[in-house]
Design an enzyme around this catalytic site. Structure first.
Site, PDB file in Angstrom:
ATOM      1  N   CYS A  18      39.732  31.859  31.074  1.00 27.13           N
ATOM      2  CA  CYS A  18      39.198  32.051  32.422  1.00 27.13           C
ATOM      3  C   CYS A  18      40.279  32.722  33.260  1.00 27.13           C
ATOM      4  CB  CYS A  18      38.682  30.743  33.025  1.00 27.13           C
ATOM      5  SG  CYS A  18      39.950  29.478  33.292  1.00 27.13           S
ATOM      6  N   ASN A  21      43.043  29.116  34.232  1.00 29.75           N
ATOM      7  CA  ASN A  21      43.267  28.081  33.208  1.00 29.75           C
ATOM      8  C   ASN A  21      43.545  26.707  33.832  1.00 29.75           C
ATOM      9  OD1 ASN A  21      45.475  27.250  30.460  1.00 29.75           O
ATOM     10  ND2 ASN A  21      43.264  27.259  30.412  1.00 29.75           N
ATOM     11  N   CYS A  23      40.485  25.277  35.667  1.00 31.91           N
ATOM     12  CA  CYS A  23      39.136  24.720  35.866  1.00 31.91           C
ATOM     13  C   CYS A  23      38.233  24.938  34.644  1.00 31.91           C
ATOM     14  CB  CYS A  23      38.465  25.340  37.098  1.00 31.91           C
ATOM     15  SG  CYS A  23      39.326  25.013  38.651  1.00 31.91           S
ATOM     16  N   ARG A  24      37.694  26.144  34.489  1.00 29.81           N
ATOM     17  CA  ARG A  24      36.633  26.362  33.500  1.00 29.81           C
ATOM     18  C   ARG A  24      37.111  26.306  32.058  1.00 29.81           C
ATOM     19  NH1 ARG A  24      34.868  31.890  35.972  1.00 29.81           N
ATOM     20  NH2 ARG A  24      37.107  31.784  36.435  1.00 29.81           N
ATOM     21  N   SER A  25      38.110  27.132  31.707  1.00 28.30           N
ATOM     22  CA  SER A  25      38.510  27.146  30.287  1.00 28.30           C
ATOM     23  C   SER A  25      39.159  25.833  29.852  1.00 28.30           C
ATOM     24  CB  SER A  25      39.350  28.369  29.928  1.00 28.30           C
ATOM     25  OG  SER A  25      40.580  28.410  30.596  1.00 28.30           O
ATOM     26  N   ASP A 130      32.811  30.565  38.688  1.00 25.14           N
ATOM     27  CA  ASP A 130      34.095  29.998  39.109  1.00 25.14           C
ATOM     28  C   ASP A 130      33.841  28.885  40.135  1.00 25.14           C
ATOM     29  OD1 ASP A 130      36.608  29.452  40.033  1.00 25.14           O
ATOM     30  OD2 ASP A 130      37.172  31.546  40.323  1.00 25.14           O
TER      31      ASP A 130
HETATM   32  P1  4NP Z   1      39.487  28.927  36.720  1.00 28.04           P
HETATM   33  O1  4NP Z   1      39.373  28.774  38.325  1.00 28.04           O
HETATM   34  O2  4NP Z   1      39.631  30.406  36.455  1.00 28.04           O
HETATM   35  O3  4NP Z   1      38.191  28.374  36.249  1.00 28.04           O
HETATM   36  O4  4NP Z   1      40.691  28.137  36.287  1.00 28.04           O
HETATM   37  C1  4NP Z   1      40.314  29.263  39.227  1.00 28.04           C
HETATM   38  C2  4NP Z   1      41.515  28.623  39.369  1.00 28.04           C
HETATM   39  C3  4NP Z   1      42.435  29.080  40.304  1.00 28.04           C
HETATM   40  C4  4NP Z   1      42.126  30.169  41.077  1.00 28.04           C
HETATM   41  C5  4NP Z   1      40.920  30.822  40.928  1.00 28.04           C
HETATM   42  C6  4NP Z   1      40.014  30.364  39.998  1.00 28.04           C
HETATM   43  N1  4NP Z   1      43.053  30.603  42.057  1.00 28.04           N
HETATM   44  O5  4NP Z   1      42.720  31.541  42.819  1.00 28.04           O
HETATM   45  O6  4NP Z   1      44.174  30.063  42.126  1.00 28.04           O
END
Ligand code: 4NP
Length: 168
Positions: A18, A21, A23-25, A130
């Site tokens: 993702c 790294n 939340c989703r992955s 997201d």
């Molecule tokens: P992820 O979500 O890609 O599912 O881990 C996010 C985590 C952090 C951020 C954006 C999306 N960020 O902007 O810090």
């Protein structure tokens, strides 16, 4: 997508990707690893996860992602964020990303690379949205998508690694 034939030696190697790294992955990593173990494939399939951005490297997952997994009976505590190394793509048999931005960031679709939700039996080919800037509902939605997709993927891995795919 079809399950790509194994190119690496040792276990069949899957990486979930993702943006951050956190939340989703990581949620997909914990769920897929649990399903792999339940299917008796722990020695045959290796699951990893990483983010295309390096902002959170070394950190545990987002507390909302961890709480969602914990409520559903998974262990979120071992995760530490890593950055996806585009040069290491050949180290994996299957690269599954969460959304189309991630797909572009890893170099686009190819025989080994696609969306996790290519495996979603309910609504295949969509994105895992997201949840970072939204509410708790977003994390529950991610978990449901990840569980459905992981079940289907583990079904394919079971058939492939048991040799049945070659008999069809
Ligand atoms: P992820 O979500 O890609 O599912 O881990 C996010 C985590 C952090 C951020 C954006 C999306 N960020 O902007 O810090």
């Amino acid at each position: 997508m079809d399950l790509p034939a194994q190119q690496t030696t040792g276990p069949y190697r899957v990486v979930l990707v993702c943006l951050g790294n956190i939340c989703r992955s990581p949620m997909a990593h914990v769920v897929l690893e649990a399903r792999v173990a339940e299917a008796g494939l722990a020695d045959l399939v290796e699951v990893a996860s990483s983010g295309t951005a390096g902002w959170h490297v070394g950190k545990p997952m987002d507390p909302r992602a961890a709480a969602t997994l914990d409520r559903a009976g998974y262990d979120p505590t071992r995760h530490r964020a890593r950055q996806y190394d585009a040069g290491a793509g050949a180290a994996y048999d299957l690269v599954l990303v969460m959304d189309r931005d991630n797909l572009a960031d890893v170099g686009g679709r190819d025989a080994r690379t696609g969306l996790l939700r290519d495996w979603d039996p309910v609504d295949p080919g969509g994105e895992v949205p997201d949840p970072y800037y939204g509410g708790d509902d977003g994390f529950e939605e991610v978990l449901a998508m990840v569980e459905r997709s992981s079940d289907a993927l583990v079904g394919a891995l079971t058939r492939e690694l048991a040799g049945e795919t070659r008999l069809r």
